[in-house]
Structure formats: C-alpha cells, structure tokens
Motif scaffolding. Sequence first.
Motif, PDB file in Angstrom:
ATOM      1  N   THR A   9       0.836  -1.205   0.000  1.00  0.00           N
ATOM      2  CA  THR A   9       0.000   0.000   0.000  1.00  0.00           C
ATOM      3  C   THR A   9       0.868   1.251   0.000  1.00  0.00           C
ATOM      4  OG1 THR A   9      -1.623  -1.251   1.284  1.00  0.00           O
ATOM      5  CG2 THR A   9      -1.925   1.145   1.176  1.00  0.00           C
ATOM      6  N   LEU A  10       1.944   1.198   0.739  1.00  0.00           N
ATOM      7  CA  LEU A  10       2.846   2.361   0.776  1.00  0.00           C
ATOM      8  C   LEU A  10       3.520   2.563  -0.579  1.00  0.00           C
ATOM      9  CD1 LEU A  10       4.664   1.868   4.234  1.00  0.00           C
ATOM     10  CD2 LEU A  10       2.845   3.509   3.688  1.00  0.00           C
ATOM     11  N   ILE A  11       3.983   1.467  -1.158  1.00  0.00           N
ATOM     12  CA  ILE A  11       4.726   1.554  -2.428  1.00  0.00           C
ATOM     13  C   ILE A  11       4.065   0.590  -3.411  1.00  0.00           C
ATOM     14  CG2 ILE A  11       7.006   1.450  -3.509  1.00  0.00           C
ATOM     15  CD1 ILE A  11       8.247   1.505  -0.673  1.00  0.00           C
ATOM     16  N   PHE A  33      15.786  -0.997  11.320  1.00  0.00           N
ATOM     17  CA  PHE A  33      14.488  -0.656  10.741  1.00  0.00           C
ATOM     18  C   PHE A  33      13.362  -1.587  11.195  1.00  0.00           C
ATOM     19  CE2 PHE A  33      16.893   1.193   6.854  1.00  0.00           C
ATOM     20  CZ  PHE A  33      17.053   2.400   7.511  1.00  0.00           C
ATOM     21  N   PHE A  57      -5.625   2.326   2.135  1.00  0.00           N
ATOM     22  CA  PHE A  57      -5.060   3.674   1.989  1.00  0.00           C
ATOM     23  C   PHE A  57      -5.654   4.613   3.047  1.00  0.00           C
ATOM     24  CE2 PHE A  57      -5.029   7.963   0.148  1.00  0.00           C
ATOM     25  CZ  PHE A  57      -3.675   8.107  -0.116  1.00  0.00           C
ATOM     26  N   LEU A  60      -4.191   3.841   6.499  1.00  0.00           N
ATOM     27  CA  LEU A  60      -2.819   4.336   6.696  1.00  0.00           C
ATOM     28  C   LEU A  60      -2.783   5.865   6.749  1.00  0.00           C
ATOM     29  CD1 LEU A  60      -0.666   1.912   4.499  1.00  0.00           C
ATOM     30  CD2 LEU A  60      -1.188   1.804   6.948  1.00  0.00           C
ATOM     31  N   THR A  61      -3.642   6.505   6.009  1.00  0.00           N
ATOM     32  CA  THR A  61      -3.706   7.970   6.076  1.00  0.00           C
ATOM     33  C   THR A  61      -4.074   8.415   7.492  1.00  0.00           C
ATOM     34  OG1 THR A  61      -4.324   8.095   3.749  1.00  0.00           O
ATOM     35  CG2 THR A  61      -4.812  10.024   5.101  1.00  0.00           C
ATOM     36  N   GLU A  64      -1.091   7.760   9.809  1.00  0.00           N
ATOM     37  CA  GLU A  64      -0.038   8.767   9.650  1.00  0.00           C
ATOM     38  C   GLU A  64      -0.395  10.055  10.385  1.00  0.00           C
ATOM     39  OE1 GLU A  64       0.562  10.256   5.643  1.00  0.00           O
ATOM     40  OE2 GLU A  64       2.697  10.521   6.044  1.00  0.00           O
ATOM     41  N   PHE A  71       5.124   6.847  11.983  1.00  0.00           N
ATOM     42  CA  PHE A  71       4.842   6.570  10.579  1.00  0.00           C
ATOM     43  C   PHE A  71       5.970   7.097   9.687  1.00  0.00           C
ATOM     44  CE2 PHE A  71       2.642   6.560   6.552  1.00  0.00           C
ATOM     45  CZ  PHE A  71       1.775   5.492   6.651  1.00  0.00           C
ATOM     46  N   ILE A  75       8.395   5.126   6.983  1.00  0.00           N
ATOM     47  CA  ILE A  75       8.589   5.521   5.581  1.00  0.00           C
ATOM     48  C   ILE A  75      10.079   5.571   5.248  1.00  0.00           C
ATOM     49  CG2 ILE A  75       8.295   7.420   3.929  1.00  0.00           C
ATOM     50  CD1 ILE A  75       5.758   5.858   4.466  1.00  0.00           C
ATOM     51  N   TYR A  79      11.482   3.079   2.433  1.00  0.00           N
ATOM     52  CA  TYR A  79      12.111   3.632   1.231  1.00  0.00           C
ATOM     53  C   TYR A  79      13.598   3.252   1.172  1.00  0.00           C
ATOM     54  CZ  TYR A  79       8.091   6.788   0.331  1.00  0.00           C
ATOM     55  OH  TYR A  79       6.855   7.311   0.049  1.00  0.00           O
TER      56      TYR A  79
ATOM     57  N   THR B  54      21.422   5.566   8.790  1.00  0.00           N
ATOM     58  CA  THR B  54      21.673   4.803  10.017  1.00  0.00           C
ATOM     59  C   THR B  54      23.092   5.063  10.532  1.00  0.00           C
ATOM     60  OG1 THR B  54      22.269   2.886   8.629  1.00  0.00           O
ATOM     61  CG2 THR B  54      20.004   2.987   9.442  1.00  0.00           C
ATOM     62  N   VAL B 358      17.435   6.525  -2.768  1.00  0.00           N
ATOM     63  CA  VAL B 358      16.872   6.619  -1.409  1.00  0.00           C
ATOM     64  C   VAL B 358      16.752   8.080  -0.983  1.00  0.00           C
ATOM     65  CG1 VAL B 358      17.243   6.087   1.032  1.00  0.00           C
ATOM     66  CG2 VAL B 358      17.726   4.350  -0.700  1.00  0.00           C
ATOM     67  N   ALA B 361      13.823   9.652  -2.523  1.00  0.00           N
ATOM     68  CA  ALA B 361      12.531   9.181  -2.015  1.00  0.00           C
ATOM     69  C   ALA B 361      12.253   9.705  -0.601  1.00  0.00           C
ATOM     70  CB  ALA B 361      12.491   7.649  -2.029  1.00  0.00           C
ATOM     71  N   VAL B 362      13.245   9.656   0.270  1.00  0.00           N
ATOM     72  CA  VAL B 362      12.978  10.082   1.669  1.00  0.00           C
ATOM     73  C   VAL B 362      12.967  11.602   1.798  1.00  0.00           C
ATOM     74  CG1 VAL B 362      13.973   7.976   2.640  1.00  0.00           C
ATOM     75  CG2 VAL B 362      15.384  10.028   2.482  1.00  0.00           C
ATOM     76  N   ARG B 368       9.602  14.668   0.944  1.00  0.00           N
ATOM     77  CA  ARG B 368       9.547  13.227   0.733  1.00  0.00           C
ATOM     78  C   ARG B 368       8.601  12.886  -0.415  1.00  0.00           C
ATOM     79  NH1 ARG B 368       7.343  10.668   5.947  1.00  0.00           N
ATOM     80  NH2 ARG B 368       5.345  10.692   4.895  1.00  0.00           N
ATOM     81  N   TRP B 371       3.865   8.512  -0.269  1.00  0.00           N
ATOM     82  CA  TRP B 371       3.581   7.089  -0.365  1.00  0.00           C
ATOM     83  C   TRP B 371       2.204   6.917  -1.005  1.00  0.00           C
ATOM     84  CZ3 TRP B 371      -0.755   5.374   2.209  1.00  0.00           C
ATOM     85  CH2 TRP B 371      -1.247   6.185   3.246  1.00  0.00           C
ATOM     86  N   GLY B 372       1.922   5.704  -1.449  1.00  0.00           N
ATOM     87  CA  GLY B 372       0.602   5.402  -1.993  1.00  0.00           C
ATOM     88  C   GLY B 372       0.540   5.601  -3.496  1.00  0.00           C
ATOM     89  N   PRO B 373      -0.673   5.654  -4.039  1.00  0.00           N
ATOM     90  CA  PRO B 373      -0.827   5.818  -5.490  1.00  0.00           C
ATOM     91  C   PRO B 373      -0.104   7.080  -5.962  1.00  0.00           C
ATOM     92  CG  PRO B 373      -2.946   5.374  -4.442  1.00  0.00           C
ATOM     93  CD  PRO B 373      -1.963   5.594  -3.327  1.00  0.00           C
ATOM     94  N   HIS B 375       3.136   7.282  -6.186  1.00  0.00           N
ATOM     95  CA  HIS B 375       4.503   7.303  -5.649  1.00  0.00           C
ATOM     96  C   HIS B 375       5.549   7.245  -6.762  1.00  0.00           C
ATOM     97  CE1 HIS B 375       7.896   6.408  -2.985  1.00  0.00           C
ATOM     98  NE2 HIS B 375       8.239   5.506  -3.901  1.00  0.00           N
ATOM     99  N   HIS B 376       5.410   6.255  -7.624  1.00  0.00           N
ATOM    100  CA  HIS B 376       6.444   6.090  -8.636  1.00  0.00           C
ATOM    101  C   HIS B 376       6.383   7.173  -9.715  1.00  0.00           C
ATOM    102  CE1 HIS B 376       6.907   1.844  -7.064  1.00  0.00           C
ATOM    103  NE2 HIS B 376       8.114   2.376  -7.010  1.00  0.00           N
TER     104      HIS B 376
END
Lengths: 136, 533
Positions: A9-11, A33, A57, A60-61, A64, A71, A75, A79, B54, B358, B361-362, B368, B371-373, B375-376
């Motif tokens: 759902t996130l990606i 992580f 969706f 998760l919204t 967040e 959240f 992410i 990512y 990290t 990365v 994306a972050v 950022r 996320w979700g529909p 994204h790409h």
Amino acid sequence: MSAFALLDTLIPGDADFPAGGRIATALAAHDRFGPQLAAILDLLPPNFRDADPDTRFATLTALESAHPEAFGALIVAAYSLYYTDPAVIRVIGRLTGHSAAPPQPQGHALPPFDPAMVAIPAARPPLYRPTPKANP
Amino acid sequence: MDDVLIVGAGASGAAAAWKLATAGFKVACLEQGTWVNPSDTPSLRPDWEVARQTTHHPNPNVRHGPADYPVDDRDAAIKPFLYNAVGGSTILWGAHFPRFRPSDFKVKTLDGVADDWPLTYEDLAPYYAENDRMMGVSGLSGDPGNPPREARQMPPVPPGRAALRMAQAFDRLGWHWWPTDVAINTRPYGANRGACNNCGPCDLGCPQGARSATDVTYWPQALKAGVTLITNARAFEVETDSQGRATGVAYYDADGVAQRRRAHVVALAANGLGTPRLMLLSRSRRFPNGLANDTDLVGRRLMHHPTGMVTGTFAEPMEGWRGPFAVSILSQQFYETDPSRGFTRGYQMQLIRSDGPVGTAVGGYLPRVPWGPGHHARFRQVFGHTASLTITTEDLPRPENRVTLSDALKDRHGIPAPKMTYTLDDNTWAMIRHGIASATRAFTEAGAVDITPQDLVVNAGFHLMGTACMGAAPATSVVDANSRAHACPNLVILDGSVFTTAAALNPTSTIQALALRAAAALIRDRARIGVAA
C-alpha cells in the motif's frame, strides 16, 4: 502477513517497479528498521490485510495523522530498503541510466571543467569590499 | 610531560599537531573516536544509501555511534551535524573550502554589527596558503568575488549539467558566480591520494583518498613528525593549578578507566560544541563557572550558518548523481551588505547536485516522495532531474544562543551532554527570504519546470562557531588573537569556537588557518608562555 499488505500500500507496484511487499522480510529482520515496521504493524486493525486498496489507503492515512513520528520513521525505513533492493535499482538504471553498481569503486564519468565557462564572470570588476588592513 | 596536549583530532587539532611537532614540540592528542578506514566506506556496497539513514547519519542522536555523545537539542532550531573520529567532521563533510572575505573580519567597522575580529584577512592569508598546500585545493584563480591569491593546486571539479545550466542563467542575470574552491583532488595530490572519480556521496568517505579529510592529509605527516595520538580517549576535565594555569587533561581511556595526562600547554580542538562542553565541565576554585569563563562567555554566541534551500526540477535529466554532491559552482552576488535589501550582511548560494534513489525518495532537497498511489510517478518526475541552491546566511552572534551542560542527557561515561539553545533572529530570516527569492529567480531563468523552496534546513548544524570567542579585550572575549585564553594563557582553543563572527561561508579552511596561526604563535612564544609549575 500484514507487512506485505502494508508495504504494497505504501509503495504500489506499476508497469516498471515491483510493489513494496518484496522487502517485507528484509525490513522485519533489519536491526535498525525492524522496530519501525513492528511499531506500525502493532497499530493496524486486524482486518487490514484483507481490506480493499481504498480502505487500506484510508487506514494508513489516518494512522499517519495520528502517529506522524512513528509513521515517518517507517517511511524512511521502507524507502531505504526498497530503493536499495537490487531489482528496484535495476529498474531505475533501465529508466534513467543511473548505475546499478554502488558509487565506488567505478565512480561516474563527467566532462572535465572547461575554463571557457568563466569568460563572463571573469571579466567582472571586483565584488568584494575594501577593508582597512590594520586593526585600530 | 607533553609540550602540548590537544583534545580532538579533527580539522584543527590535526593541523596544529602537525605544525607543532614539525617544529620540535612534544605533542600528544586525545581523540574520543578512532580511525575510520576509507576502504570500509559504504559507497562500496549496494546498500550505501541505507548507511546515510543509520550508521553514517550526520546527527549523532540518530547515528548512535560508539564514539558519539548525545546532544540535547530540544531547544535548538538547528540540529547537530558532526562526527567523532580521527579526522573529526571532515570524515563526513562535503569539502567546500572557501576563504572568508576581508570584510568578514570587520563587520563592526563596516556595518556596525557584532564585533571586529582582532586580526585581518591579511594576517591570516599566509596560513590559508599553508593549509591549502597541506589539504590540496581544486579551484580557479580570478574570482572577482575574492582578493587575488595563489593558484590552487588543482583545477575545479567537473561542473555537470546542472552547473552549466545555472552558470548560464547567472550570466544572463548579470550575477556573480564562480567554480567552488573544494578540498577534493581533481588530480592525484598528496601521499597515496588519488583523483576524484565523481562517485557522488563524499559524506560516506572516499576510498580514492581524493576528498581531503585530516586522517589522510595532516595525520600521516603529524604521526611521522612524532605526535602521540591516543584514540578512544574521552576528555572530561582540563585540570588547572591554583593559579588557574592548565596542567593537563583527565580522560576515560578505551577501557573506561580514568587517566590523566600532563602538559605545559593544553589545546582544545573538540568543535564548537565539544570545546565549551569541556570548558564548562572543568570547574575549579579559580574557575567556578568553568575554565576561562570569568566573563560568562564560554558557550555563548553560538553561531550556525542558517540555511535555506531552493530546488529546481528540470524537464531534462540533470544526472546530478554524477560528481561530488555538495560542490560545483556558487554565487556571492548578495554577499556584502546592501541596506536596500532590508538586512545587514549577506549570504552565498551554493549549487548542490542531486541525490541517489533513497535520498530522493525520503526527501531532503525536496519533500519526501508521497507514499501510496502516484509514488512512482513522482519519483520518475524528480529523480535525477533536480538541482538545489542552498542559501548560506551570516548568523550574527547573540548571547542567548548558547551551549550549556544538559540536565537531561549524559554520555555513556556519565558525562553531561552539551545542550544547544538556539533561535534565528529577524535579520537572518530576512536574509533567508531574500535568498529564496534570488534562488527562485535563478532557477526560473534556467528554465526549471518546478521550483520548491525550503525556509530552513533543520539538519544543518554542521558549522558550530563562536562559543569561546576571539577578541582583543579580556572583558568581552574568551581568547586573544593568538587563540590563547585571556584568563588561562597556556590554554589554546583551536576550533570554530573562537570565531568572532561567522561570515556566510563554510568555515573549515578558516578554522584550520587559525589553528596553524595559533601553533605558529606558540612556536614563536615558546619560552615566554606561562606554564604551570
């Protein structure tokens, strides 16, 4: 497993990129992580995995909004692992020319600096202020 | 007993150690971190960008490295960005290497704000040049924004597509720009140091040895000259005698055992946070408020370079992952004071290349990727298509911006952490707003299809300055023009703590030039320094 549904759902995947669920196992096992994933999984409703995409969706919204720090940490974690996944890096390379190899040791080719580039700024008068050279 | 005992093996400690040992001084250095092997860089691994989030995160509160101490930043608008190792924060820096301008040392005389330094650009110029030779600088003579000086050791770094585009835009606007001075080899320079191969993430280390860090520049020569370097040594007190003269340093060794090392002169080079922390920890009958703190100035006047950012997205690929990420060209069009702009002093704009997958994306240069529909689709739009201009502003010193000892956090040895208390003033905000408008205009001229401003880069506490300030008068400063404490003449401060003002330029070359000058003064005054009995 809710982690797959969460990450899908996130990606979401598309014609080029795989969906985020492919990193679920690696994310859960990651020493830094993993806890971020676990923290959000703990907050998901029990029926999340079986919900339709719109409901996921919306869930998760809301999550967040209620837990922005946790959240946000997930992410960054998701990512980070997704965009270092070899399959994803290969897609990026195919689409953009970005090398799938790490930056070193090959590095990247770039044309060297050409001194002709500075013809205009080099012709300008001094831009810095004169100052008294001796201290009072 | 050491002639000089230095605390901190970073940019300034390494430079001073080399110069003093070369002159025949018996020098030792305590470093709380250890050596970082350039061949261990994450840049050699497929997951290199994970390291940035990290183990190689610039904020010690996120990184949690074994050599790190926590920083209490609850009341700080800008978060810490530093590293603890042989090489200090040069281990993760972008290697911008400008010199301050002559006017930066005269802000009171020229603009009526803050204080003049007790030295001039001309006083420092020979030490800038000496430091350039040691570190190796790539750049180009002829910049109208700065006084003429010696030729750099190497030609500039390759500009890349975005810099070519932005340079043309600056030219059309009639604005100053110039290739950046950088401490990165564009040709082999120095012992066992190769040329940059444009890999990108200089902050993760450089297995080519091309990016200068003092672990590969000064330290090999300092060790050859006889310096004793003690790693994993966390200093917790500068000890003094009844007259208030420094006698040595107490520290925890690698096994956590308290040790003491004696010296005729103690030199602090632990950065603008670590040095005031150690001074405030070093209380005695003579110095009940901390070492050399009779004036209550130790820790005060903390300055950063508050940074705004504007990112332009271009329809065409810029391939900004090629080339050292932080450096290519800069503009100092708005550097000097112009009262019509509504603020005093000025700012520099530096062009930054773009991130890896990365980092894109972050977020950082841009928000950022959602996320979700979609994204790409957003990722495709921005990845490799952006460039950013940072707006590096001159932060004027204020006493309320300060470093104190935290009452909430301690390091693993139980030593109180430093606490940063920091806000931006109206003058700085006005500068940032002006800078964002300028950078937006430049990207518009360059044809960017989308322009995104960022008021303040929060994770930009990389330049820590002013917390043991230099001045001619003991009543209004901590150290003199030779970086020696007014109240403790055998205490020398070598790092950015001594900055009287901050300029709007990356400080490392100035920090190192001041350290070399302080060392030269010690060499000159060797027989006259009042040391403890």
